[in-house]
Design a protein around this motif. Sequence first.
Motif, PDB file in Angstrom:
ATOM      1  N   UNK A   1       0.830  -1.206   0.000  1.00 15.70           N
ATOM      2  CA  UNK A   1       0.000   0.000   0.000  1.00 15.70           C
ATOM      3  C   UNK A   1       0.869   1.263   0.000  1.00 15.70           C
ATOM      4  N   UNK A   2       1.963   1.196   0.737  1.00 14.05           N
ATOM      5  CA  UNK A   2       2.857   2.354   0.779  1.00 14.05           C
ATOM      6  C   UNK A   2       3.508   2.626  -0.562  1.00 14.05           C
ATOM      7  N   UNK A   3       3.948   1.577  -1.262  1.00 14.37           N
ATOM      8  CA  UNK A   3       4.571   1.762  -2.580  1.00 14.37           C
ATOM      9  C   UNK A   3       3.553   2.304  -3.572  1.00 14.37           C
ATOM     10  N   UNK A   4       2.306   1.794  -3.522  1.00 11.77           N
ATOM     11  CA  UNK A   4       1.278   2.309  -4.429  1.00 11.77           C
ATOM     12  C   UNK A   4       1.048   3.797  -4.177  1.00 11.77           C
ATOM     13  N   UNK A   5       1.020   4.195  -2.911  1.00 12.46           N
ATOM     14  CA  UNK A   5       0.840   5.613  -2.579  1.00 12.46           C
ATOM     15  C   UNK A   5       2.041   6.435  -3.044  1.00 12.46           C
ATOM     16  N   UNK A   6       3.231   5.898  -2.870  1.00 13.24           N
ATOM     17  CA  UNK A   6       4.458   6.602  -3.272  1.00 13.24           C
ATOM     18  C   UNK A   6       4.471   6.822  -4.787  1.00 13.24           C
ATOM     19  N   UNK A   7       4.132   5.765  -5.565  1.00 11.95           N
ATOM     20  CA  UNK A   7       4.129   5.885  -7.027  1.00 11.95           C
ATOM     21  C   UNK A   7       3.034   6.821  -7.510  1.00 11.95           C
ATOM     22  N   UNK A   8       1.930   6.903  -6.764  1.00 18.13           N
ATOM     23  CA  UNK A   8       0.816   7.763  -7.167  1.00 18.13           C
ATOM     24  C   UNK A   8       1.046   9.215  -6.793  1.00 18.13           C
TER      25      UNK A   8
END
Length: 567
Positions: A392-399
């Motif tokens: 979830x953190x990586x998805x937020x970071x990429x977004x």
Amino acid sequence: MSPVVPTRILAKVEFWVEMVELYEYKVADVVAGRDPRGGRRSLVALRDALLYGSLDSALQRRFRHADRLWRDYTVVAPPDAALLPGASPGTLEDWNMTPGNPPDVEGEQLERLAQGLWRLRLDDHLTRLTAHWRRENGLVTLRSLYALSLNLEAGQLRHNVPEENDPLVSLGNPQIALGVLGALIDLLLEYRSDTLTPVAWARSVMLELANNPFPKPKAGHDAFTPPARRPAERAQIREALGRGFETLSGLLPSSLGGSGDHPPVLQHLLFAHNPARRQSEPDATTTLALRLAGSGEIRWHSQVISWQKIAQGWQLQVGGAVYPLRREEHGVGLTRIPLEGAELRALLRGEYLVLDLRQVHGASLTALVAVGHAVAALLEDSDQYLHLRLARGVAQWLRDGHLDAGALGPQSAAKYAGATHESLLAFARKGVENLLARLAKRGEAEATRAFREVARLLGCPEDRAIRLLDRLREARERPQLSEASEVRREGEVVLLAYQGTPLTVSVMGRMLTLRADYQGEVTAVLPGSPALPVQELQVFVSPQGGVIVARQGMRLAVTYQRALAPA
């Protein structure tokens, strides 16, 4: 429901098996000229109970077979209806493959196989209609068609459209709902008249029922029904019944009064006795007929298919896997063979075989298995669901280009621990698919940097984050399907065909059983874990690893993935 049936045990499958067997015995006595035990009134009361019974498809077929004998013996005439000028009687059994030609044994076998193929494709339509109408609010179409079937069976208008939550009907069960549609089609196929087509006969009863959906008021029921509700309900039933009947009758051919396709004509045959219909090699069509003249092998649609004679009949070998062909003593045996992105249906009668190749829509099994590998990692609960929080953190970071680390700390895992398995599985799968879509738009170096940075902010070991990234990268690849009959090593994918009966496969020494639950849904059972439904993807998670089950129709794939977290 007849009062002789104890309502406290209606839900028990064993009860209905015994009732169908009792009905078969009573009908056999009558046909043989003997009085059934309890007299004919007991037979009629039992028949009424079974007409309302929660019978699965197998029991319904047994009941209909016995009931045909009873109706033929008692010569129950259909209700009067307007004559249809020029109507010609006909059933599937009356249609000749090549009108005007003298019958031959081989031609008769092909004709029977063509009829079986027609019915199989009709059942495909019924399966899709069942799924569509089960999503309908109030199940009004299924309830209306169920009442139509009962009244056609009775030969007169005497059965109400059941209430939505009637426990004696159970139309929420997909197998029972499909059985209702199949029973209605069977009634139309079995009907014979010199003046009416089956569709015209059934339409006359349908119009009566649409005009009066509650011909048999229940004591104490209608008197307390709000006046405003009953007219609205009648209008809803009338519309659904008409629409549903026209949809079903449109699947039948014109000789039965419908507008659908006739059975296909099987003109060509591999290894035929008759030189006039002998085919030299397989063609590019999706249907192939052949005579099983000893052992043999062909290549068709990129598949090597061979057959051998065995003690119980015949078996096919497709893609290295062996499938004994099902036989029916007086009919056509059906065997379903799963392929990647398709299903091969084998119809057998005597020594004659028809292969029907059907494409399967939606995500392929290998794609579902690949996603399942990554989902299994996110479902691991070690370190407060660290992998799920990291993803979830990586998805937020990429977004967004930044991370709210506080919202993804260990305390956030409490909601995951309190969620149901199905909710968490759906959440993890959506997260995997979302993250894969974002990673596909980024380079490998950028993806690696994102995982390392998020791991640092969440206090996750870097090597753990990189292992999760590698697992997600693997989800882009399609695993190879194994020819083995059990999962013996990590990542091995075994392909299975669910035929409606319990199926057990060994997964790393543990026995996984696939079976239907009380609602007819395919369910996976693993010792030490609760039974879980298999819609498309299911994952059993343990500290050692995950057992992944993917499903596409009646085709299933099973594999094992070692846990990503260190033991």
